[in-house]
Write an enzyme that holds these catalytic residues in place. Structure first.
Site, PDB file in Angstrom:
ATOM      1  CG  ASP A 197      -1.786   1.154   1.172  1.00 54.75           C
ATOM      2  OD1 ASP A 197      -2.787   0.956   0.432  1.00 54.75           O
ATOM      3  OD2 ASP A 197      -2.003   1.870   2.088  1.00 54.75           O
ATOM      4  CD  GLU A 255      -1.730   2.733  -3.545  1.00 57.63           C
ATOM      5  OE1 GLU A 255      -3.029   3.166  -4.362  1.00 57.63           O
ATOM      6  OE2 GLU A 255      -1.720   2.461  -2.472  1.00 57.63           O
TER       7      GLU A 255
HETATM    8  C1  NOJ Z   1      -4.535   2.916  -0.900  1.00 61.74           C
HETATM    9  C2  NOJ Z   1      -5.280   2.194  -0.633  1.00 61.74           C
HETATM   10  O1  NOJ Z   1      -5.661   1.359  -1.987  1.00 61.74           O
HETATM   11  C3  NOJ Z   1      -6.796   2.803  -0.356  1.00 61.74           C
HETATM   12  O2  NOJ Z   1      -7.899   2.057  -0.250  1.00 61.74           O
HETATM   13  C4  NOJ Z   1      -6.264   3.385   0.987  1.00 61.74           C
HETATM   14  O3  NOJ Z   1      -7.455   4.104   1.559  1.00 61.74           O
HETATM   15  C5  NOJ Z   1      -5.172   4.019   1.178  1.00 61.74           C
HETATM   16  N1  NOJ Z   1      -4.014   3.811   0.490  1.00 61.74           N
HETATM   17  C6  NOJ Z   1      -4.593   4.407   2.660  1.00 61.74           C
HETATM   18  O4  NOJ Z   1      -4.008   3.301   3.109  1.00 61.74           O
END
Ligand code: NOJ
Length: 500
Positions: A197, A255
């Site tokens: 993440d 990500e």
């Molecule tokens: C990215 C995640 O995909 C999202 O759903 C989340 O709210 C944020 N990061 C914070 O963790």
């Protein structure tokens, strides 16, 4: 490597399948549906967070990184799921959330307890006064400040997301060690890797400079300098070494929520940082041949020999079909594009059924980030409650009576069968799952490219126009999204071609 050749399917566990009967999906529910995923022909599943959480951000606020929330069934349920998935040839990725924890995580409770707590430095605390924040960083969701004042200890703590999600301090070696332990815990249990993440946020400029006024308007997550800090790369090299020390091609897809491919590519390092990095730049590309041609050319130019990823939908974004105005024809053509481009495709649960976002009435909105629509539950059967034991936690996506697994599995002409056929063609073809990509000349509204491996070629033709387009001579359609025969490709349709 499986993670280059395979297709990954994202499961949003709360919305996938419910065995316990509380209206929220769980691991037993998912386990009972592994047969479906193996039949569909994906290679791996990524599970959005399943860890104990107060659910302020629906699991992205983790209160314990090495357990499973009872809501999803606990560790035993996870072990059973992993064993069954592996028995069916499906790899399993977990969602590792390295940038922040829940404010209920014991680490934060201890950190917050006192300025001289042994875990004080595990989070990003700063001096100041209640009326003067350390800098101007805004938080995601609502755009309030990224700092919350702690009355008791009279310091600010940083939270890039909700106040319930304090940012960890990766400059603290004990944090690095603790997060390595988390990775080892799951790797030792047998997981195949992680989706990480917002992993580009773990390194932070120690100066924490103000963000210049202008780029903030473009979205704080994309601000170079404040959130694309060079120190992150060294941290990622450490994580990579840990993963690569394990046998069995363990991997991490990060990500990296930056706006441009050129900013994302460096997070692969010299093949010594992330194995793969999400590239969300495609999410904004309009349904036009020229725009897609530019996009594909950019990815090829910038990535070079590095391996791209393709994402058209996920739990944070409106679904691709919704973005395409609801057209099934376009959703089908988009599926062909997603699964035949060079790179690892990530298919979001329900994309194979052509689901659209649910329309969520104001009284049922529950996500602070306004993302409920794309998180609507997956309909399994035609009759309500669509294969769920009870009505689920969010409203259904449109037309669940036809857009469900049961109905589409029974219909060879359905979008589900189309996606399955493309996945099969992809798995069988080295050109598609491992080959190079070259853009081809094609009539105005057609995007055409060739995939090539040593002894094999395939071509993808996508007709973005409102008129039919003639398919090229010398090529036969292996799969087409318009269900037609003959040489005329329908508007908003695609064909996967092989030499005649
Ligand atoms: C990215 C995640 O995909 C999202 O759903 C989340 O709210 C944020 N990061 C914070 O963790």
């Amino acid at each position: 490597m499986w993670w280059r050749e395979g297709a990954v399917y994202q499961v949003y566990p709360r919305s996938f399948a419910d065995a316990s009967g509380d209206g929220i999906g769980d691991l037993e529910g998912l386990r009972a549906r592994l047969e479906y995923l193996a039949w569909l022909g994906v290679d791996a599943i990524w599970l959005s967070p399943i860890f104990p959480s107060p659910m302020a951000d629906f699991g992205y606020d983790v209160a314990d990184f090495t357990d499973v929330d009872p809501l999803f069934g606990g560790l035993d349920a996870f072990d059973a799921l992993l064993a069954d998935a592996h028995a069916r040839g499906l790899r399993v990725l977990l969602d590792w959330v390295p940038n922040h924890t829940s404010d209920r995580h014991p680490w934060f409770l201890e950190s917050r307890a006192a300025r001289d707590s042994s875990k004080r430095n595990w989070y990003r605390w700063r001096d100041g006064t209640p009326d003067r924040r350390p800098n101007n960083w805004p938080a995601a969701f609502g755009g309030g400040p990224a700092w919350t004042w702690d009355e008791a200890t009279e310091q600010w703590y940083l939270h890039t997301f909700l106040p319930e999600q304090p940012d960890l301090n990766w400059d603290e070696p004990e944090v690095v060690a603790a997060m390595y332990d988390v990775l080892r815990f799951w790797l030792d249990r047998g997981v195949d890797g992680f989706r990480a993440d917002v992993v580009h946020l773990i390194g932070k400029d120690p100066e924490m400079p103000d963000i210049p006024a202008e780029p903030v308007a473009g979205g704080h997550l994309t601000v170079v300098g404040a959130h694309d800090y060079e120190g992150t790369h060294e941290l990622l090299r450490g994580v990579r070494a840990l993963l690569d020390a394990y046998p069995g091609q363990r991997m991490m897809v990060g990500e990296v929520n930056l706006t441009e491919t050129a900013l994302i590519a460096p997070y692969l390092g010299s093949d010594d940082e992330l194995h793969l990095a999400f590239d969300f730049a495609s999410l904004g590309v309009p349904w036009e041949a020229a725009a897609w041609r530019r996009r594909v050319a950019d990815v090829e130019d910038i990535m070079g020999p590095r391996w791209p990823t393709w994402v058209f939908s996920n739990h944070d974004q409106p679904r691709i079909r919704t973005r395409l105005g609801g057209s099934e024809a376009r959703a089908r053509a988009a599926a062909l594009l997603l699964l035949t481009l060079r790179g690892t495709p990530f298919l979001y649960a329900g994309e194979e059924l052509g689901l659209e976002d649910a329309v969520v009435p104001p009284e049922r909105v529950i996500d602070p980030g306004g993302r409920d629509g794309c998180r609507a539950p997956l309909p399994w059967t035609a009759a309500p409650p669509h294969g769920w034991p009870v009505e689920p936690w969010l409203p259904w996506p449109p037309e669940p009576g036809s857009r469900n697994v049961e109905a589409q599995r029974a219909d060879p002409g359905s979008m589900l069968h189309l996606v399955r056929a493309i996945l099969r063609a992809r798995r069988a073809s080295p050109a598609l799952h491992a080959g190079s990509l070259a853009l081809l000349d094609a009539p105005g509204e057609v995007l055409a490219f060739e995939r090539a491996a040593e002894r094999e070629t395939r071509r993808t033709w996508i007709n973005f126009g409102a008129d039919e387009a003639a398919l090229p001579a010398g090529w036969t359609a292996e799969v087409r999204t318009d269900g037609r025969d003959g040489r005329a490709l329908a508007p908003d349709a695609g064909a996967l071609l092989r030499p005649a």
